[in-house]
Write an enzyme that holds these catalytic residues in place. Structure first.
Site, PDB file in Angstrom:
ATOM      1  N   GLU A 172      15.091 -15.867 -28.420  1.00 31.75           N
ATOM      2  CA  GLU A 172      14.511 -17.086 -28.989  1.00 31.75           C
ATOM      3  C   GLU A 172      15.571 -17.819 -29.814  1.00 31.75           C
ATOM      4  O   GLU A 172      15.779 -17.478 -30.986  1.00 31.75           O
ATOM      5  CB  GLU A 172      13.328 -16.736 -29.886  1.00 31.75           C
ATOM      6  CG  GLU A 172      12.179 -16.073 -29.163  1.00 31.75           C
ATOM      7  CD  GLU A 172      10.859 -16.313 -29.895  1.00 31.75           C
ATOM      8  OE1 GLU A 172       9.925 -16.787 -29.239  1.00 31.75           O
ATOM      9  OE2 GLU A 172      10.764 -16.051 -31.112  1.00 31.75           O
ATOM     10  N   LYS A 208       1.163 -16.769 -34.327  1.00 33.17           N
ATOM     11  CA  LYS A 208       1.714 -16.927 -35.690  1.00 33.17           C
ATOM     12  C   LYS A 208       0.578 -16.961 -36.713  1.00 33.17           C
ATOM     13  O   LYS A 208      -0.434 -16.295 -36.514  1.00 33.17           O
ATOM     14  CB  LYS A 208       2.630 -18.159 -35.752  1.00 33.17           C
ATOM     15  CG  LYS A 208       3.703 -18.116 -34.657  1.00 33.17           C
ATOM     16  CD  LYS A 208       4.812 -19.124 -34.832  1.00 33.17           C
ATOM     17  CE  LYS A 208       5.824 -18.952 -33.694  1.00 33.17           C
ATOM     18  NZ  LYS A 208       6.973 -19.865 -33.814  1.00 33.17           N
ATOM     19  N   GLY A 233       9.644 -24.365 -32.078  1.00 33.62           N
ATOM     20  CA  GLY A 233       8.793 -25.356 -32.724  1.00 33.62           C
ATOM     21  C   GLY A 233       9.436 -26.737 -32.827  1.00 33.62           C
ATOM     22  O   GLY A 233       8.945 -27.604 -33.539  1.00 33.62           O
ATOM     23  N   GLU A 274      11.376 -15.993 -37.708  1.00 39.03           N
ATOM     24  CA  GLU A 274      10.705 -16.436 -38.942  1.00 39.03           C
ATOM     25  C   GLU A 274      10.667 -15.295 -39.958  1.00 39.03           C
ATOM     26  O   GLU A 274      10.773 -15.522 -41.165  1.00 39.03           O
ATOM     27  CB  GLU A 274       9.293 -16.949 -38.601  1.00 39.03           C
ATOM     28  CG  GLU A 274       9.364 -18.317 -37.927  1.00 39.03           C
ATOM     29  CD  GLU A 274       8.241 -18.602 -36.944  1.00 39.03           C
ATOM     30  OE1 GLU A 274       7.222 -17.898 -36.950  1.00 39.03           O
ATOM     31  OE2 GLU A 274       8.411 -19.546 -36.130  1.00 39.03           O
ATOM     32  N   SER A 319       9.823 -23.474 -27.563  1.00 35.13           N
ATOM     33  CA  SER A 319       9.288 -24.702 -26.943  1.00 35.13           C
ATOM     34  C   SER A 319       9.005 -24.552 -25.448  1.00 35.13           C
ATOM     35  O   SER A 319       9.243 -25.471 -24.668  1.00 35.13           O
ATOM     36  CB  SER A 319      10.212 -25.891 -27.212  1.00 35.13           C
ATOM     37  OG  SER A 319      10.322 -26.118 -28.611  1.00 35.13           O
ATOM     38  N   HIS A 377      10.973 -11.212 -35.433  1.00 30.43           N
ATOM     39  CA  HIS A 377      10.898 -12.651 -35.116  1.00 30.43           C
ATOM     40  C   HIS A 377      11.801 -13.408 -36.092  1.00 30.43           C
ATOM     41  O   HIS A 377      11.913 -13.033 -37.265  1.00 30.43           O
ATOM     42  CB  HIS A 377       9.449 -13.144 -35.216  1.00 30.43           C
ATOM     43  CG  HIS A 377       9.283 -14.523 -34.662  1.00 30.43           C
ATOM     44  ND1 HIS A 377       9.619 -15.647 -35.374  1.00 30.43           N
ATOM     45  CD2 HIS A 377       8.866 -14.946 -33.451  1.00 30.43           C
ATOM     46  CE1 HIS A 377       9.400 -16.715 -34.620  1.00 30.43           C
ATOM     47  NE2 HIS A 377       8.944 -16.312 -33.447  1.00 30.43           N
ATOM     48  N   ASN A 401       2.356 -15.947 -29.064  1.00 30.85           N
ATOM     49  CA  ASN A 401       2.504 -15.597 -30.475  1.00 30.85           C
ATOM     50  C   ASN A 401       1.759 -16.662 -31.275  1.00 30.85           C
ATOM     51  O   ASN A 401       2.243 -17.775 -31.425  1.00 30.85           O
ATOM     52  CB  ASN A 401       3.995 -15.568 -30.831  1.00 30.85           C
ATOM     53  CG  ASN A 401       4.229 -15.345 -32.314  1.00 30.85           C
ATOM     54  OD1 ASN A 401       3.294 -15.049 -33.060  1.00 30.85           O
ATOM     55  ND2 ASN A 401       5.475 -15.483 -32.746  1.00 30.85           N
TER      56      ASN A 401
HETATM   57  P1  13P Z   1       7.280 -22.432 -30.011  1.00 31.80           P
HETATM   58  O1  13P Z   1       6.829 -22.102 -28.617  1.00 31.80           O
HETATM   59  O2  13P Z   1       6.228 -23.081 -30.845  1.00 31.80           O
HETATM   60  O3  13P Z   1       8.590 -23.126 -30.020  1.00 31.80           O
HETATM   61  O4  13P Z   1       7.540 -20.999 -30.746  1.00 31.80           O
HETATM   62  C1  13P Z   1       8.307 -20.052 -30.115  1.00 31.80           C
HETATM   63  C2  13P Z   1       8.162 -18.780 -30.848  1.00 31.80           C
HETATM   64  O5  13P Z   1       8.638 -18.648 -31.963  1.00 31.80           O
HETATM   65  C3  13P Z   1       7.412 -17.694 -30.209  1.00 31.80           C
HETATM   66  O6  13P Z   1       7.571 -16.502 -30.895  1.00 31.80           O
END
Ligand code: 13P
Length: 254
Positions: free
Chosen positions: A170, A14, A176, A100, A216, A98, A12
């Site tokens: 997740e 982003k 992150g 976010e 992560s 997601h 992803n």
């Molecule tokens: P990270 O791997 O940067 O923690 O992000 C995970 C994520 O949100 C994947 O959709």
């Protein structure tokens, strides 16, 4: 590793990467991953790079995903992207719900389920994300939250559609942050998700659904996470932005 379900590892990206940067990344992935057949590999660039990335991977086993999609068909919906438009670029997967987007766009489960239905109607496989916040984990309501999100986001899908859906667990506190869930924590929630899918449909359906872990994921922890019996892949953020780390995650998972 022997599992009935094929591993699926998705990057992803982003809100990162220009078109030129996207092409650099995907060219590198093509070089590194050309012989890998054991894992379904998916990249999810920003919308602006879908067209060029699609052309670049057309003769490879790397598949294309989008990061969101409208629940509506084409029409007067300014700023939205319909499934039909994604199909033009051979998009096979779409990330929905997601954390976010749940957080910044206040997307509710009910909207996510409508998008999941629209994706299936267009033969695009949704990757439906669920996961608890740190506060929720610490107050002991992880299963309650994940169960609610799962039931709400997959509401109204047929058993056949659920089998073709990927669920991504997740935990928000692991995204992150560099703070990965332990493999035991991941396995516990994945098993709970599979049990809930069994209650929503039946155990035959539940056994076929692929459940990714996200938060992560790095080359160093991928193998341990993927070795858990109910972990069927990964949804990778930060580490999917570089050829080396994303390729190593995939190679270490086999
Ligand atoms: P990270 O791997 O940067 O923690 O992000 C995970 C994520 O949100 C994947 O959709």
């Amino acid at each position: 590793m022997n599992k009935d379900r094929k591993l699926i590892i998705a990057g992803n990206w982003k809100m990162n990467k220009t078109v030129a940067e996207s092409l650099d990344l995907v060219k590198g992935l093509k070089r590194e991953l050309s012989n890998i057949k054991e894992v379904d590999i998916v990249v999810c660039p920003p919308f602006t790079a879908l067209c060029e990335v699609s052309k670049e991977i057309i003769e490879t086993d790397i598949r294309l995903g989008a990061q969101n999609m409208s629940e509506k068909g084409v029409g007067a919906f300014t700023g939205e992207i319909a499934a039909e438009m994604l199909k033009e670029f051979l998009v096979r997967y779409v990330i929905l719900g997601h954390s976010e987007r749940r957080q910044y766009q206040a997307e509710p489960d009910e909207l996510i389920s409508r998008r999941a239905k629209a994706a299936h109607a267009a033969s695009i496989k949704p990757i439906v994300c669920v996961g608890e916040s740190l506060e929720q984990r610490e107050s002991g309501v992880t299963e309650q939250i994940v169960g609610q999100q799962l039931r709400g986001s997959l509401a109204g899908l047929t058993a056949d559609q659920v089998v073709e859906t990927i669920v991504a667990y997740e935990p928000v506190w692991a995204i992150g942050t560099g703070k990965t869930a332990t493999s035991g924590q991941a396995q516990d929630v994945h098993a709970f998700i599979r049990q809930t899918l069994g209650e929503m449909h039946d155990s035959g359906v539940a056994k076929r659904v692929r459940i990714q872990y996200g938060g992560s994921v790095k080359p160093g922890n991928a193998r341990e996470l993927m070795s858990q019996s109910d972990v069927d892949g990964a949804l990778v953020g930060g580490a999917s932005l570089e050829v080396r780390s994303f390729s190593e995650i995939i190679k270490n998972s086999i």
